[in-house]
Design an enzyme around this catalytic site. Structure first.
Site, PDB file in Angstrom:
ATOM      1  N   ARG A  52       0.843  -1.211   0.000  1.00  0.00           N
ATOM      2  CA  ARG A  52       0.000   0.000   0.000  1.00  0.00           C
ATOM      3  C   ARG A  52       0.872   1.253   0.000  1.00  0.00           C
ATOM      4  O   ARG A  52       0.545   2.248  -0.663  1.00  0.00           O
ATOM      5  CB  ARG A  52      -0.952  -0.009   1.210  1.00  0.00           C
ATOM      6  N   LYS A 151      -2.434   7.325   1.371  1.00  0.00           N
ATOM      7  CA  LYS A 151      -2.130   7.641   2.772  1.00  0.00           C
ATOM      8  C   LYS A 151      -1.025   8.688   2.758  1.00  0.00           C
ATOM      9  O   LYS A 151       0.163   8.391   2.897  1.00  0.00           O
ATOM     10  CB  LYS A 151      -1.683   6.381   3.521  1.00  0.00           C
ATOM     11  N   GLU A 184     -16.104   6.495   6.565  1.00  0.00           N
ATOM     12  CA  GLU A 184     -15.329   5.775   7.591  1.00  0.00           C
ATOM     13  C   GLU A 184     -15.196   6.680   8.796  1.00  0.00           C
ATOM     14  O   GLU A 184     -15.899   7.692   8.887  1.00  0.00           O
ATOM     15  CB  GLU A 184     -13.960   5.388   7.035  1.00  0.00           C
TER      16      GLU A 184
HETATM   17  N1  PMP Z   1      -9.083   5.050   7.617  1.00  0.00           N
HETATM   18  C1  PMP Z   1      -8.136   5.977   7.782  1.00  0.00           C
HETATM   19  C2  PMP Z   1      -8.401   7.362   7.353  1.00  0.00           C
HETATM   20  C3  PMP Z   1      -6.907   5.627   8.349  1.00  0.00           C
HETATM   21  O1  PMP Z   1      -5.954   6.535   8.503  1.00  0.00           O
HETATM   22  C4  PMP Z   1      -6.695   4.297   8.766  1.00  0.00           C
HETATM   23  C5  PMP Z   1      -5.402   3.905   9.430  1.00  0.00           C
HETATM   24  N2  PMP Z   1      -4.416   3.655   8.489  1.00  0.00           N
HETATM   25  C6  PMP Z   1      -7.713   3.356   8.566  1.00  0.00           C
HETATM   26  C7  PMP Z   1      -8.898   3.773   7.987  1.00  0.00           C
HETATM   27  C8  PMP Z   1      -7.528   1.912   8.935  1.00  0.00           C
HETATM   28  O2  PMP Z   1      -6.645   1.308   8.020  1.00  0.00           O
HETATM   29  P1  PMP Z   1      -5.664   0.133   8.434  1.00  0.00           P
HETATM   30  O3  PMP Z   1      -6.495  -0.995   8.895  1.00  0.00           O
HETATM   31  O4  PMP Z   1      -4.904  -0.175   7.201  1.00  0.00           O
HETATM   32  O5  PMP Z   1      -4.796   0.654   9.524  1.00  0.00           O
END
Ligand code: PMP
Length: 293
Positions: A52, A151, A184
């Site tokens: 990612r 990200k 989210e």
């Molecule tokens: N949404 C956002 C905006 C985030 O920053 C994160 C953390 N990385 C997540 C969801 C959860 O993603 P992950 O399970 O890959 O940590």
């Protein structure tokens, strides 16, 4: 004890881990990052996080000067150098030092640093008793602006939404997209249970393609619980029977109220408890060994 930080290929003491004030990561939030967990000396879903990271970098035309394997190794080296067994890694790649203008092509070399430490996103009591969320007015960026899949180091949208939640007395906030559909939370993906089925917002609705979200899909299959991606509205949240969040830092955490409305009977749900147990089992039994084995 001072932490050892991996910075551009070397392990240095935290006092010496410095980047330039001309780094565009600092000047413009021009860079990408990952948050990664390790449990009992094994890095959880390391390959997925690094893939990612490379995708985020590619999307913003940031050419990684390290291979996928070198980046994976840097994570393990940093954990080992600090003698850590359980914790959290923050891996950051910046555009590098350049001029006082936006032009990223004037930044010659990207910088990368890796911090291995611990993180407590939510106090333990919330895992037992559940979180209360509020809906934030700050919207998740649209696919027409910077893709919410990147990200990037520019997390101000999420920071502002988090501030809204904290000011309202909530630890986490629900972010909607421009259409008013659920995307989210500020740092976690969201799931609801209704009529025996788990539902989570679609990536196209602005949810990050979370690594832990993918684990929830796997666990749902293992537990024999149907699960789908769907466009969800606040109505769906308010009328759900259970709600929970997932994220690398948060792991899996229950939600018992949203906008002061109880979810289900306002207690931590039984289905959530199954996911929590399965998640903990998985994190303790899988992963890339830090020492390389
Ligand atoms: N949404 C956002 C905006 C985030 O920053 C994160 C953390 N990385 C997540 C969801 C959860 O993603 P992950 O399970 O890959 O940590």
């Amino acid at each position: 004890m001072a932490l050892k930080i991996w910075l551009d290929g070397k392990l240095v003491d935290e006092d010496e881990a410095k980047v330039s004030v001309f780094d565009h990561g600092l000047l413009y939030g021009d860079g990408v990052f990952e948050g990664i967990r390790f449990y009992s000396g094994r890095v959880f879903r390391l390959e997925e996080h690094i893939s990612r990271l490379f995708d985020s970098a590619k999307a913003i035309l940031l050419k990684m000067p390290w291979t996928h394997k070198e980046v994976c190794d840097s994570v393990c080296e940093t954990i080992a150098a600090n003698g850590l067994v359980d914790g959290y890694v923050r891996l950051v790649v910046t555009r590098g030092a350049g001029g006082l203008g936006l032009n990223p092509y004037l930044c010659e070399t990207p910088s990368m640093f890796v911090i291995a430490s611990s993180i407590t996103l939510y106090p333990e009591e919330y895992y037992a008793n559940g979180l209360s969320l509020v809906t934030c007015s700050t919207r998740r960026p649209t696919h027409g602006s910077l893709s919410p899949q990147v990200k990037s180091l520019n997390y101000l949208n999420n920071v502002m939404a988090k501030v809204e939640a904290l000011k309202a007395g909530a630890m986490e906030g629900v972010m909607l997209n421009e259409q008013g559909c659920v995307a989210e939370c500020t740092g976690d993906n969201l799931f609801i249970l209704k009529n025996g089925k788990i539902r989570t917002p679609r990536i196209s609705d602005g949810a990050l393609d979370g690594i832990t979200r993918a684990v929830i899909f796997e666990l749902a299959e293992e537990l024999g619980i149907p699960m789908t991606e769907e466009t969800l509205t606040r109505y769906d949240l308010y009328t759900s029977e259970e709600c929970f969040l997932s994220g690398t830092a948060a792991e899996v955490i229950p939600v018992v109220a949203i906008d002061e409305r109880p979810i289900g009977d306002g207690q931590v749900g039984e289905t959530f408890k199954k996911f929590l147990e399965a998640f903990r089992k998985l994190t303790q039994s899988t992963g890339t060994p830090v020492g390389g084995a």
